[in-house]
Write a protein that holds these residues in place. Structure first.
Motif, PDB file in Angstrom:
ATOM      1  N   MET A   1       0.855  -1.177   0.000  1.00 58.47           N
ATOM      2  CA  MET A   1       0.000   0.000   0.000  1.00 58.47           C
ATOM      3  C   MET A   1       0.900   1.239   0.000  1.00 58.47           C
ATOM      4  N   ASP A   2       0.592   2.177  -0.855  1.00 56.27           N
ATOM      5  CA  ASP A   2       1.370   3.409  -0.963  1.00 56.27           C
ATOM      6  C   ASP A   2       0.964   4.389   0.136  1.00 56.27           C
ATOM      7  N   LEU A   3       1.908   4.732   1.010  1.00 55.03           N
ATOM      8  CA  LEU A   3       1.645   5.656   2.119  1.00 55.03           C
ATOM      9  C   LEU A   3       2.343   7.001   1.921  1.00 55.03           C
ATOM     10  N   THR A   4       2.784   7.263   0.698  1.00 49.45           N
ATOM     11  CA  THR A   4       3.520   8.487   0.399  1.00 49.45           C
ATOM     12  C   THR A   4       2.764   9.748   0.799  1.00 49.45           C
TER      13      THR A   4
ATOM     14  N   ALA B   1      -3.313   3.266   9.433  1.00 46.61           N
ATOM     15  CA  ALA B   1      -1.898   2.918   9.441  1.00 46.61           C
ATOM     16  C   ALA B   1      -1.304   3.400  10.766  1.00 46.61           C
ATOM     17  N   VAL B   2      -0.456   2.570  11.362  1.00 44.00           N
ATOM     18  CA  VAL B   2       0.159   2.883  12.654  1.00 44.00           C
ATOM     19  C   VAL B   2       1.661   2.690  12.515  1.00 44.00           C
ATOM     20  N   ARG B   3       2.427   3.684  12.969  1.00 40.43           N
ATOM     21  CA  ARG B   3       3.893   3.561  12.917  1.00 40.43           C
ATOM     22  C   ARG B   3       4.510   4.158  14.166  1.00 40.43           C
ATOM     23  N   ASP B   4       5.767   3.835  14.400  1.00 41.29           N
ATOM     24  CA  ASP B   4       6.550   4.369  15.509  1.00 41.29           C
ATOM     25  C   ASP B   4       7.068   5.740  15.094  1.00 41.29           C
ATOM     26  N   SER B   5       6.785   6.755  15.896  1.00 33.47           N
ATOM     27  CA  SER B   5       7.201   8.110  15.522  1.00 33.47           C
ATOM     28  C   SER B   5       8.720   8.266  15.465  1.00 33.47           C
ATOM     29  N   LYS B   6       9.459   7.430  16.182  1.00 32.69           N
ATOM     30  CA  LYS B   6      10.912   7.512  16.164  1.00 32.69           C
ATOM     31  C   LYS B   6      11.515   6.819  14.946  1.00 32.69           C
ATOM     32  N   ASP B   7      10.694   6.045  14.221  1.00 27.50           N
ATOM     33  CA  ASP B   7      11.165   5.294  13.060  1.00 27.50           C
ATOM     34  C   ASP B   7      10.158   5.427  11.914  1.00 27.50           C
TER      35      ASP B   7
ATOM     36  N   GLU C   1      -5.158   7.768   8.431  1.00 27.65           N
ATOM     37  CA  GLU C   1      -6.271   7.085   7.775  1.00 27.65           C
ATOM     38  C   GLU C   1      -5.925   6.900   6.311  1.00 27.65           C
ATOM     39  N   VAL C   2      -5.966   5.664   5.861  1.00 32.41           N
ATOM     40  CA  VAL C   2      -5.634   5.343   4.475  1.00 32.41           C
ATOM     41  C   VAL C   2      -6.671   4.347   3.966  1.00 32.41           C
ATOM     42  N   ALA C   3      -7.429   4.769   2.977  1.00 37.77           N
ATOM     43  CA  ALA C   3      -8.495   3.919   2.418  1.00 37.77           C
ATOM     44  C   ALA C   3      -9.420   3.480   3.549  1.00 37.77           C
ATOM     45  N   ASP C   4      -9.587   2.186   3.736  1.00 38.61           N
ATOM     46  CA  ASP C   4     -10.490   1.667   4.759  1.00 38.61           C
ATOM     47  C   ASP C   4      -9.762   1.179   6.007  1.00 38.61           C
ATOM     48  N   VAL C   5      -8.505   1.570   6.158  1.00 37.12           N
ATOM     49  CA  VAL C   5      -7.718   1.107   7.301  1.00 37.12           C
ATOM     50  C   VAL C   5      -7.042   2.284   7.998  1.00 37.12           C
TER      51      VAL C   5
END
Length: 62
Positions: free
Chosen positions: A1-4, A32-38, A26-30
């Motif tokens: 999935m493109d998160l650009t 996205a969760v990421r670590d702010s330090k990475d 929020e991306v499409a119907d999901v």
């Protein structure tokens, strides 16, 4: 999935000291969760229901 072009948001409870924090987008119907330090690291893709259950589980354990 493109998160650009994802619009990442950090919790208002996060301080400016770069501590432990996650970012959500929020991306499409999901969600996205990421670590702010990475920000270039791995990303979890969760449905809203799965994210809600994870947050509830973490809240219940404290």
């Amino acid at each position: 999935m493109d998160l650009t072009d994802a619009k990442w948001r950090r919790s208002s409870y996060s301080g400016s000291n770069g501590g432990n924090c996650v970012e959500l987008a929020e991306v499409a119907d999901v969600v996205a969760v990421r670590d702010s330090k990475d920000p270039d690291g791995p990303v979890l893709l969760l449905t809203r229901a799965a994210l809600r259950a994870a947050v509830q589980s973490a809240t219940d354990s404290h």
